[in-house]
Design an enzyme around this catalytic site. Structure first.
Site, mmCIF file in Angstrom:
data_model
loop_
_atom_site.group_PDB
_atom_site.id
_atom_site.type_symbol
_atom_site.label_atom_id
_atom_site.label_comp_id
_atom_site.label_asym_id
_atom_site.label_seq_id
_atom_site.Cartn_x
_atom_site.Cartn_y
_atom_site.Cartn_z
ATOM 1 C CB SER A 1 70.530 49.641 -32.210
ATOM 2 O OG SER A 1 70.633 48.380 -32.828
ATOM 3 C CG HIS B 1 71.860 50.411 -37.077
ATOM 4 N ND1 HIS B 1 70.499 50.229 -36.958
ATOM 5 C CD2 HIS B 1 72.402 49.925 -35.931
ATOM 6 C CE1 HIS B 1 70.228 49.669 -35.794
ATOM 7 N NE2 HIS B 1 71.363 49.464 -35.148
ATOM 8 C CG ASP C 1 60.868 27.181 -21.647
ATOM 9 O OD1 ASP C 1 61.821 26.568 -22.184
ATOM 10 O OD2 ASP C 1 60.854 27.489 -20.442
#
Length: 431
Positions: A142, A406, A353
Site C-alpha cells: 500500500s 487491498h 510548499d
C-alpha cells in the site's frame, strides 16, 4: 545504536534502535529514534535483506507470529527487516504530548518531518550503519509502494529489486484526481454491500434517523453522527470488510429498540485513532508534492461529486452512502483521539510548499527491477494510476488481478513469492 537479539521459536530476531535527525536536511538539529526488527531463519543470517515498507501513512511494522503469513514465506530466501516508520510503534512517537504548546504552524512543520522523503532517509541511515551500505531489496505494501517510488527517485543505488503489493500510485501526485476516482469506487463497493445484504439499508436508515435526532453517546464520550457512521465504509477495501460490517449491524438494536452497547463500542473502536493519528493527519499529505495546498481535497471532492449526504439520501429513500480511506475536517472536531491534532491538520492542509515526492526524470531511467501486484477493484489505490506509472517507469512488471482486495498480501502470503520469482525470471535482482 542499540541492538538486542533473541529467538522467536527458532527465528533469529535482532531489534535495532538508531538515533536519526528529526529533519535529515538538518543533520545537526534535534534527533529522534527509529526502530527496526530483523528476522532470519536458521542458517539464513547472511541471506539478502528484504526491507518491508509498511502501509499507512503512519504505520508501524507488523509483529510477526512464528510460521505465519507472508513473513514466513519471505524468510525462506531472505532476511526480513520490519521498520517502524518514524512516529510509530517503538520509533519516537508523534502524539498529543509532542505537539502540546506549539503554535499550529509549528505543529504542521513538525509533522512534515514524517513524510516519505524522511522515511527513506531513515532507511538509508539504517542500511549504512547496520549493513555497511550493502544494497538491499524492498517490499512495499500500500503506502509502502508510494515509499518505494520515492526510494527509486532519490536513492536507487540502494536497491537490488523492489516488490510492491497494492501500492503503485501516480508519480504526478494530485489529491483531487485521487478522490475523484476513489469516491466513486467507494460508491460501487457500497452498492455491492447493499446487494449482498439488502436488509441493512433499513438498519442504516434507522441508525441515521436515530443519531441525527438523538444525542447518542459513544463510550469515548463522542457524539455519534451520521457522517461518522459513513466512515465505516473504509473497511470495504479489505476482503472481509463487508462481513465485518454485516455482523456489527446485526446487533445494532436491542429487542427494546435501544442501540446496543456492543454496537456502540464497535463503532467507537473502528472510528477512533488512538495511537494512529498520523494516519489521519498525513492522509492527504502523501499526495502533496511541490507547490500547492491540498485544502481538504477529499472534503471538496465529496461536495463536488454530490450524493454523499447521509440524511439527504436516506430522506429520499436511498441507502446511506459510505466513505472510504479519506479524512474530513469535521473528524478533527468530533473524534476525541483526533482533536489534539486539529490545528496541525488545518495548518498542514493549507501549506503551499512541499518537498518533491518523486523525481520523474530519474524514474524514467530506472534500472531497478520492480515487480508489483495490483488489484483491479482496489478501493484505495486506483489501477488507472498504476498502469500509467508502469508505462513511465522502465523495468516495472505489473501483475493485475481481481482475486484480491487491498489486503491481498495478508490474505495470500504466496503473493510475495510470486513477485520474487517474477524478478528472478526477468534476470534476477540487480547486483
Amino acid at each position: 545504536m542499540a541492538i538486542f537479539e533473541f529467538s522467536l521459536r527458532g527465528t533469529r530476531v535482532r531489534d535495532i534502535t538508531l538515533p536519526v535527525p528529526l529533519d535529515h536536511g538538518e543533520p545537526g538539529g534535534p534527533r529522534i529514534e527509529v526502530f527496526a526488527r530483523e528476522l532470519s531463519a536458521p542458517g539464513g543470517e547472511d541471506a539478502p535483506v528484504l526491507l518491508f515498507l509498511q502501509g499507512g501513512p503512519g504505520g508501524k511494522g507488523p509483529r510477526p507470529m512464528p510460521g505465519e503469513g507472508w513473513v514466513a514465506e519471505a524468510l525462506k530466501t531472505h532476511r526480513v527487516l520490519l521498520l517502524d516508520q518514524r512516529g510509530t510503534g517503538r520509533s519516537t512517537p508523534v502524539d498529543a504530548r509532542t505537539l502540546a504548546g506549539l503554535a499550529p504552524e509549528a505543529q504542521a512543520e513538525h509533522i512534515r518531518n514524517f513524510r516519505a522523503e524522511q522515511i527513506v532517509a531513515d532507511a538509508e541511515l539504517i542500511r549504512h550503519e547496520v549493513y555497511g551500505g550493502a544494497p538491499w531489496q524492498t517490499l512495499g505494501q500500500s503506502y509502502g509502494g508510494f515509499l518505494t517510488l520515492t526510494y527509486l527517485s532519490f536513492a536507487p543505488e540502494a536497491l537490488e529489486a523492489a516488490y510492491v503489493t497494492g501500492g503503485v500510485t501516480s508519480i504526478e501526485p494530485d489529491a483531487d484526481a485521487i478522490y475523484r476516482n476513489t469516491l466513486p469506487r467507494v460508491a460501487r463497493k457500497s452498492a455491492e454491500f447493499y446487494r449482498r445484504y439488502p436488509w441493512h439499508a433499513g438498519t442504516l436508515a434507522a441508525l441515521v434517523e436515530r443519531v441525527e435526532n438523538d444525542d447518542v453517546q459513544l463510550p469515548s464520550g463522542d457524539r455519534l453522527t451520521a457522517r461518522r457512521l459513513q466512515t465505516l465504509g473504509i473497511d470495504f477495501g479489505m476482503k472481509p470488510g463487508m462481513e465485518r460490517l454485516l455482523w456489527l449491524l446485526d446487533e445494532a438494536f436491542t429487542p427494546s429498540g435501544h442501540l446496543s452497547d456492543a454496537f456502540l463500542d464497535g463503532v467507537d473502536q473502528r472510528t477512533q485513532y488512538r495511537g494512529g493519528a498520523l494516519y489521519a493527519v498525513l492522509q492527504e499529505e502523501i499526495y502533496a508534492s511541490g507547490m500547492g495546498a491540498t485544502r481538504w481535497s477529499a472534503h471538496r471532492m465529496r461536495e463536488e461529486l454530490g450524493g454523499f449526504d447521509a440524511a439527504e439520501e436516506v430522506a429520499a429513500g436511498r441507502p446511506m452512502p459510505f466513505t472510504g480511506e479519506m479524512f474530513f475536517p469535521w473528524q478533527f472536531d468530533e473524534i476525541a483521539s483526533l482533536r489534539p491534532f486539529r490545528d496541525a491538520a488545518h495548518a498542514l492542509h493549507e501549506r503551499e510548499d512541499h518537498p518533491e515526492l518523486y523525481d520523474s526524470a530519474r524514474l524514467a531511467r530506472n534500472e531497478v527491477p520492480v515487480a508489483a501486484a495490483m488489484y483491479h477493484d482496489d478501493m484505495f489505490v486506483p489501477i488507472e494510476f498504476a498502469e500509467a506509472t508502469r508505462d513511465a517507469v522502465p523495468n516495472t512488471q505489473l501483475w493485475i488481478t481481481n482475486e484480491f482486495e487491498h489486503d491481498g498480501l495478508r490474505a495470500d502470503p504466496s503473493i510475495v513469492r510470486r513477485l520474487i520469482d517474477r524478478v528472478v525470471e526477468e534476470g534476477g535482482p540487480r547486483r
